[in-house]
Design an enzyme around this catalytic site. Structure first.
Site, mmCIF file in Angstrom:
data_model
loop_
_atom_site.group_PDB
_atom_site.id
_atom_site.type_symbol
_atom_site.label_atom_id
_atom_site.label_comp_id
_atom_site.label_asym_id
_atom_site.label_seq_id
_atom_site.Cartn_x
_atom_site.Cartn_y
_atom_site.Cartn_z
ATOM 1 N N ASP A 189 8.456 27.952 -85.742
ATOM 2 C CA ASP A 189 7.195 27.240 -85.570
ATOM 3 C C ASP A 189 7.219 26.691 -84.147
ATOM 4 O OD1 ASP A 189 5.247 25.317 -85.461
ATOM 5 O OD2 ASP A 189 5.776 24.356 -87.361
ATOM 6 N N ASN A 191 -9.497 27.830 -78.382
ATOM 7 C CA ASN A 191 -10.822 28.470 -78.273
ATOM 8 C C ASN A 191 -11.542 27.834 -77.071
ATOM 9 O OD1 ASN A 191 -12.223 26.036 -79.177
ATOM 10 N ND2 ASN A 191 -11.310 26.518 -81.160
ATOM 11 N N TYR A 240 -8.241 35.769 -84.164
ATOM 12 C CA TYR A 240 -9.017 36.627 -83.251
ATOM 13 C C TYR A 240 -8.786 38.122 -83.472
ATOM 14 C CZ TYR A 240 -10.851 32.642 -80.584
ATOM 15 O OH TYR A 240 -11.529 31.509 -80.198
ATOM 16 N N GLY A 267 -4.923 27.760 -87.188
ATOM 17 C CA GLY A 267 -3.759 28.506 -86.679
ATOM 18 C C GLY A 267 -2.813 27.652 -85.847
ATOM 19 N N VAL A 268 -2.327 28.245 -84.781
ATOM 20 C CA VAL A 268 -1.354 27.546 -83.943
ATOM 21 C C VAL A 268 -1.996 26.347 -83.236
ATOM 22 C CG1 VAL A 268 -1.578 29.016 -81.877
ATOM 23 C CG2 VAL A 268 0.595 27.955 -82.389
ATOM 24 N N ASP A 269 -3.259 26.494 -82.922
ATOM 25 C CA ASP A 269 -4.031 25.412 -82.270
ATOM 26 C C ASP A 269 -4.025 24.156 -83.151
ATOM 27 O OD1 ASP A 269 -5.715 24.163 -80.536
ATOM 28 O OD2 ASP A 269 -7.515 25.347 -81.012
HETATM 29 N N1 AR6 Z 1 3.941 28.583 -84.387
HETATM 30 C C1 AR6 Z 1 3.940 29.794 -83.838
HETATM 31 N N2 AR6 Z 1 3.011 30.729 -84.080
HETATM 32 C C2 AR6 Z 1 2.013 30.402 -84.925
HETATM 33 C C3 AR6 Z 1 1.913 29.143 -85.544
HETATM 34 C C4 AR6 Z 1 2.943 28.189 -85.258
HETATM 35 N N3 AR6 Z 1 2.953 26.979 -85.783
HETATM 36 N N4 AR6 Z 1 0.811 29.124 -86.338
HETATM 37 C C5 AR6 Z 1 0.242 30.346 -86.223
HETATM 38 N N5 AR6 Z 1 0.957 31.124 -85.390
HETATM 39 P P1 AR6 Z 1 -4.025 32.052 -84.167
HETATM 40 P P2 AR6 Z 1 -5.739 33.416 -82.202
HETATM 41 C C6 AR6 Z 1 0.744 32.497 -84.958
HETATM 42 O O1 AR6 Z 1 -4.980 32.346 -85.254
HETATM 43 O O2 AR6 Z 1 -5.615 34.679 -82.943
HETATM 44 C C7 AR6 Z 1 -7.737 28.917 -83.748
HETATM 45 O O3 AR6 Z 1 -8.573 28.383 -84.733
HETATM 46 C C8 AR6 Z 1 -0.068 33.379 -85.870
HETATM 47 O O4 AR6 Z 1 0.752 33.930 -86.884
HETATM 48 O O5 AR6 Z 1 -3.465 30.691 -84.125
HETATM 49 O O6 AR6 Z 1 -5.549 33.446 -80.733
HETATM 50 C C9 AR6 Z 1 -8.209 28.612 -82.342
HETATM 51 O O7 AR6 Z 1 -8.861 27.333 -82.260
HETATM 52 C C10 AR6 Z 1 -0.531 34.445 -84.907
HETATM 53 O O8 AR6 Z 1 0.437 35.465 -84.779
HETATM 54 O O9 AR6 Z 1 -4.706 32.274 -82.715
HETATM 55 C C11 AR6 Z 1 -9.142 29.708 -82.081
HETATM 56 O O10 AR6 Z 1 -10.422 29.476 -82.600
HETATM 57 C C12 AR6 Z 1 -0.649 33.706 -83.585
HETATM 58 O O11 AR6 Z 1 0.000 32.459 -83.753
HETATM 59 C C13 AR6 Z 1 -8.517 30.884 -82.783
HETATM 60 O O12 AR6 Z 1 -7.746 30.338 -83.830
HETATM 61 C C14 AR6 Z 1 -2.062 33.457 -83.112
HETATM 62 O O13 AR6 Z 1 -2.873 33.124 -84.225
HETATM 63 C C15 AR6 Z 1 -7.584 31.651 -81.899
HETATM 64 O O14 AR6 Z 1 -7.122 32.784 -82.557
#
Ligand code: AR6
Length: 354
Positions: A9, A23, A120, A31-33
């Protein structure tokens, strides 16, 4: 290690900066955000508000607040819409912009999530390839420890075809622990054991073979003479016949290949400080993952790789998935260390490099 993958994480990492896949509003999301904002606390959102929104492919820096990481670099990846809307270029730009901010601020450590590969919808294998390409290109001209964080197993995908090929190669070559000893004895292969804590018999006999091929004892034929010579030679004399060390072989091979030291350690995914240690101590004993990394960087064939590993007290056996995967790549003349690490990661093996 300059570029590595870990399954974790990102909010737990104590690095100079973690990257947030945000975003364009910069006001948080899922997600990670969402995870980053939750751990960092409300002050992060306050700072983000002051930054205003921003464009896809760009990046901005904030503090890390309650995160273990000192800073957060926020970037906005492209939404996947089939690949014909400049997505690869925009995704690459995210990595480049974040790395530029890190470099301008003299950060030594940075961790990325796989940007765009979640909400995304960017295909994970392609997102991973862009992440690795962008980071490894950057590392050719910069010193930094870069970590690509894989959150869930599905996020890491080296491609189904490659995975199948490697799995088939492992299935064809894998011996279990007990059978591998019989194999070692039959073909003279060495078990993957370090010299720390004692050398195992297969390795010892290989070392003996290697030094015999250059040593005096080889020219003596009768048992009587062997015993005589053994008696008259002191331990000191024997030690004078010691073979070229790992460090000496490494430096010789770098020269033979016409590489510079930095070409070699960068290609090996090894950091400069470790290389200097090896360079300045001819008796340095590297870890197996470091020794393999140099063999890959020097593009040694399988026999030379085994020779180099032996000098560090290791071998390549068929009882270790790590060894089989390394052999798979060497036998195919594929010396792309990041691709090899990708495969090792996917099979839950340790990565090569420092
Ligand atoms: N640590 C590491 N990686 C992570 C974590 C974590 N705690 N949580 C998720 N991931 P995403 P995007 C991974 O959806 O596709 C948000 O709502 C996850 O498994 O977080 O760029 C933003 O506000 C995936 O492989 O980001 C935007 O609206 C990766 O992080 C939108 O999502 C990216 O997933 C951005 O979408």
């Amino acid at each position: 290690m300059p570029l590595k993958f870990i399954r974790d994480d990102i909010t737990k990492l104590k690095v100079d900066a973690i990257v947030n896949a945000a975003n364009t509003s910069l006001l948080g999301g899922g997600g990670v955000d969402g995870a980053i904002h939750r751990v960092a606390g409300p002050k992060l959102l306050d700072e983000c508000r002051k930054l205003g929104g921003f464009e896809v492919g760009k990046a901005k820096l904030t503090k890390g607040y309650k995160l273990p990481a000192a800073h957060v670099i926020h970037t906005v990846g492209p939404v996947w819409s089939g690949g014909k809307s400049n997505e690869p270029k925009l995704l690459r730009s995210c990595y480049e912009e974040c790395l530029k901010i890190a470099s301008d601020n003299k950060f030594e450590t940075i961790a990325f999530p796989l940007i765009s590969s979640g909400a995304y919808g960017y295909p994970k294998d392609q997102a991973l390839k862009i992440a690795v390409d962008s980071c490894s290109t950057f590392l050719k001209t910069h010193d930094m420890d870069i970590t690509i964080v894989i959150f869930d197993r599905e996020s890491f995908d080296i491609g189904r075809k490659k995975l199948k090929e490697i799995q088939a190669f492992i299935d064809d070559n894998y011996y279990d622990e007990t059978r591998s000893w019989a194999y070692s004895a039959a073909v003279g292969d060495a078990a993957p054991v370090g010299i720390v804590g004692g050398i195992t018999e297969p390795i010892r006999s290989l070392i003996k073979k290697a030094s015999n091929s250059r040593g005096k004892a080889h020219t003596v034929h009768s048992g009587f003479h062997v015993r005589e010579e053994a008696r008259s030679e002191s331990l000191e004399d024997k030690l004078k016949m010691i073979d070229e060390s790992f460090s000496e072989m490494l430096l010789r091979k770098i020269d033979e290949k016409g590489m510079s030291d930095s070409d070699c350690y960068k290609k090996a995914n090894v950091d400069r400080k470790l290389f200097s240690k090896i360079r300045s101590n001819k008796d340095y004993h590297p870890k197996k993952t470091t020794a393999v990394a140099f063999a890959i960087a020097l593009e040694l064939d399988i026999n030379e790789t085994k020779e180099m590993l032996l000098k560090a007290g290791f071998g390549l056996s068929n009882s270790s998935k790590f060894d089989i995967i390394v052999r798979y790549y060497i036998e195919r003349g594929n010396y792309d260390i990041h691709e090899i690490n990708g495969a090792l990661f996917q099979f839950d093996q340790v990565l090569i490099g420092s």
